[in-house]
Design a protein around this motif. Structure first.
Motif, PDB file in Angstrom:
ATOM      1  N   LEU A   1      22.226  46.877  58.587  1.00  0.00           N
ATOM      2  CA  LEU A   1      23.642  47.107  58.301  1.00  0.00           C
ATOM      3  C   LEU A   1      24.303  45.838  57.761  1.00  0.00           C
ATOM      4  CD1 LEU A   1      26.057  49.004  58.340  1.00  0.00           C
ATOM      5  CD2 LEU A   1      26.499  48.246  60.676  1.00  0.00           C
ATOM      6  N   GLY A   2      23.980  44.705  58.326  1.00  0.00           N
ATOM      7  CA  GLY A   2      24.525  43.441  57.832  1.00  0.00           C
ATOM      8  C   GLY A   2      24.089  43.158  56.409  1.00  0.00           C
ATOM      9  N   PHE A   3      22.833  43.453  56.095  1.00  0.00           N
ATOM     10  CA  PHE A   3      22.343  43.263  54.728  1.00  0.00           C
ATOM     11  C   PHE A   3      23.058  44.191  53.758  1.00  0.00           C
ATOM     12  CE2 PHE A   3      19.534  44.552  51.258  1.00  0.00           C
ATOM     13  CZ  PHE A   3      19.393  43.330  50.625  1.00  0.00           C
ATOM     14  N   ILE A   4      23.257  45.441  54.154  1.00  0.00           N
ATOM     15  CA  ILE A   4      23.922  46.406  53.277  1.00  0.00           C
ATOM     16  C   ILE A   4      25.366  45.980  53.013  1.00  0.00           C
ATOM     17  CG2 ILE A   4      24.774  48.782  53.143  1.00  0.00           C
ATOM     18  CD1 ILE A   4      22.182  49.608  54.602  1.00  0.00           C
ATOM     19  N   VAL A   5      26.068  45.551  54.051  1.00  0.00           N
ATOM     20  CA  VAL A   5      27.452  45.102  53.886  1.00  0.00           C
ATOM     21  C   VAL A   5      27.504  43.887  52.966  1.00  0.00           C
ATOM     22  CG1 VAL A   5      29.430  44.083  55.096  1.00  0.00           C
ATOM     23  CG2 VAL A   5      28.259  46.068  56.050  1.00  0.00           C
ATOM     24  N   PHE A   6      26.600  42.938  53.159  1.00  0.00           N
ATOM     25  CA  PHE A   6      26.553  41.740  52.314  1.00  0.00           C
ATOM     26  C   PHE A   6      26.244  42.103  50.864  1.00  0.00           C
ATOM     27  CE2 PHE A   6      24.287  38.173  50.388  1.00  0.00           C
ATOM     28  CZ  PHE A   6      25.233  37.175  50.546  1.00  0.00           C
ATOM     29  N   ALA A   7      25.312  43.024  50.648  1.00  0.00           N
ATOM     30  CA  ALA A   7      24.955  43.432  49.291  1.00  0.00           C
ATOM     31  C   ALA A   7      26.123  44.130  48.597  1.00  0.00           C
ATOM     32  CB  ALA A   7      23.722  44.340  49.333  1.00  0.00           C
ATOM     33  N   VAL A   8      26.845  44.978  49.324  1.00  0.00           N
ATOM     34  CA  VAL A   8      27.997  45.672  48.734  1.00  0.00           C
ATOM     35  C   VAL A   8      29.086  44.665  48.374  1.00  0.00           C
ATOM     36  CG1 VAL A   8      29.881  47.265  49.268  1.00  0.00           C
ATOM     37  CG2 VAL A   8      27.530  47.890  49.803  1.00  0.00           C
ATOM     38  N   MET A   9      29.319  43.698  49.246  1.00  0.00           N
ATOM     39  CA  MET A   9      30.327  42.685  48.948  1.00  0.00           C
ATOM     40  C   MET A   9      29.916  41.832  47.756  1.00  0.00           C
ATOM     41  SD  MET A   9      31.465  41.572  52.798  1.00  0.00           S
ATOM     42  CE  MET A   9      32.289  40.118  52.249  1.00  0.00           C
TER      43      MET A   9
ATOM     44  N   TRP B   1      30.715  40.449  42.038  1.00  0.00           N
ATOM     45  CA  TRP B   1      30.133  40.380  40.697  1.00  0.00           C
ATOM     46  C   TRP B   1      30.930  41.257  39.726  1.00  0.00           C
ATOM     47  CZ3 TRP B   1      27.644  44.242  37.775  1.00  0.00           C
ATOM     48  CH2 TRP B   1      27.031  43.791  36.613  1.00  0.00           C
ATOM     49  N   GLY B   2      31.279  42.464  40.148  1.00  0.00           N
ATOM     50  CA  GLY B   2      32.058  43.363  39.297  1.00  0.00           C
ATOM     51  C   GLY B   2      33.449  42.816  39.006  1.00  0.00           C
ATOM     52  N   LEU B   3      34.091  42.238  40.027  1.00  0.00           N
ATOM     53  CA  LEU B   3      35.415  41.651  39.823  1.00  0.00           C
ATOM     54  C   LEU B   3      35.365  40.459  38.874  1.00  0.00           C
ATOM     55  CD1 LEU B   3      36.867  41.839  43.419  1.00  0.00           C
ATOM     56  CD2 LEU B   3      37.680  43.067  41.410  1.00  0.00           C
ATOM     57  N   MET B   4      34.342  39.629  38.990  1.00  0.00           N
ATOM     58  CA  MET B   4      34.210  38.486  38.094  1.00  0.00           C
ATOM     59  C   MET B   4      33.958  38.941  36.662  1.00  0.00           C
ATOM     60  SD  MET B   4      34.770  35.739  39.767  1.00  0.00           S
ATOM     61  CE  MET B   4      34.047  34.445  38.802  1.00  0.00           C
ATOM     62  N   LYS B   5      33.151  39.967  36.501  1.00  0.00           N
ATOM     63  CA  LYS B   5      32.874  40.499  35.165  1.00  0.00           C
ATOM     64  C   LYS B   5      34.150  41.070  34.556  1.00  0.00           C
ATOM     65  CE  LYS B   5      29.599  43.334  32.692  1.00  0.00           C
ATOM     66  NZ  LYS B   5      28.389  44.109  32.740  1.00  0.00           N
ATOM     67  N   SER B   6      34.924  41.793  35.348  1.00  0.00           N
ATOM     68  CA  SER B   6      36.181  42.357  34.874  1.00  0.00           C
ATOM     69  C   SER B   6      37.180  41.259  34.529  1.00  0.00           C
ATOM     70  CB  SER B   6      36.774  43.284  35.933  1.00  0.00           C
ATOM     71  OG  SER B   6      38.029  43.748  35.541  1.00  0.00           O
ATOM     72  N   MET B   7      37.266  40.238  35.362  1.00  0.00           N
ATOM     73  CA  MET B   7      38.181  39.135  35.102  1.00  0.00           C
ATOM     74  C   MET B   7      37.793  38.418  33.815  1.00  0.00           C
ATOM     75  SD  MET B   7      39.083  35.731  37.300  1.00  0.00           S
ATOM     76  CE  MET B   7      37.562  34.938  36.838  1.00  0.00           C
ATOM     77  N   ASN B   8      36.501  38.209  33.602  1.00  0.00           N
ATOM     78  CA  ASN B   8      36.032  37.547  32.391  1.00  0.00           C
ATOM     79  C   ASN B   8      36.404  38.367  31.159  1.00  0.00           C
ATOM     80  OD1 ASN B   8      34.784  35.643  30.824  1.00  0.00           O
ATOM     81  ND2 ASN B   8      32.738  36.471  31.149  1.00  0.00           N
ATOM     82  N   ARG B   9      36.272  39.669  31.248  1.00  0.00           N
ATOM     83  CA  ARG B   9      36.616  40.549  30.132  1.00  0.00           C
ATOM     84  C   ARG B   9      38.125  40.490  29.855  1.00  0.00           C
ATOM     85  NH1 ARG B   9      35.704  45.740  31.994  1.00  0.00           N
ATOM     86  NH2 ARG B   9      33.529  45.144  32.223  1.00  0.00           N
ATOM     87  N   HIS B  10      38.939  40.511  30.905  1.00  0.00           N
ATOM     88  CA  HIS B  10      40.386  40.477  30.721  1.00  0.00           C
ATOM     89  C   HIS B  10      40.865  39.112  30.212  1.00  0.00           C
ATOM     90  CE1 HIS B  10      40.339  44.198  33.057  1.00  0.00           C
ATOM     91  NE2 HIS B  10      41.511  44.435  32.487  1.00  0.00           N
ATOM     92  N   MET B  11      40.252  38.039  30.675  1.00  0.00           N
ATOM     93  CA  MET B  11      40.640  36.717  30.197  1.00  0.00           C
ATOM     94  C   MET B  11      40.270  36.536  28.729  1.00  0.00           C
ATOM     95  SD  MET B  11      42.253  35.156  32.531  1.00  0.00           S
ATOM     96  CE  MET B  11      42.227  33.447  32.096  1.00  0.00           C
TER      97      MET B  11
END
Length: 69
Positions: free
Chosen positions: A21-29, A34-44
């Protein structure tokens, strides 16, 4: 449920691990970050950093600089 009771007796209370469960939570986070950084890079990349014309900036300053007193 009764077959889990003998496993509980073998549980070592001094050893705490995050488990699957700890691994799954860490992987989802990690994927979310990663998705937020990719989106921010696209918007910038879409942001226009060019300065406005001097005439437009002067007109805006003169309109807001008027005193009503």
């Amino acid at each position: 449920m009764t077959h889990l009771v003998p496993l509980a007796k073998e549980f070592d209370e001094d050893k705490v691990t995050p488990g699957v469960l700890g691994f799954i939570v860490f992987a989802v986070m990690a994927l979310a970050v990663w998705g937020l950084m990719k989106s921010m890079n696209r918007h910038m990349g879409r942001v226009n950093f060019a300065e406005a014309d001097d005439k437009a900036a002067d007109a805006a300053v003169s309109d807001t600089g008027k005193s009503t007193a």
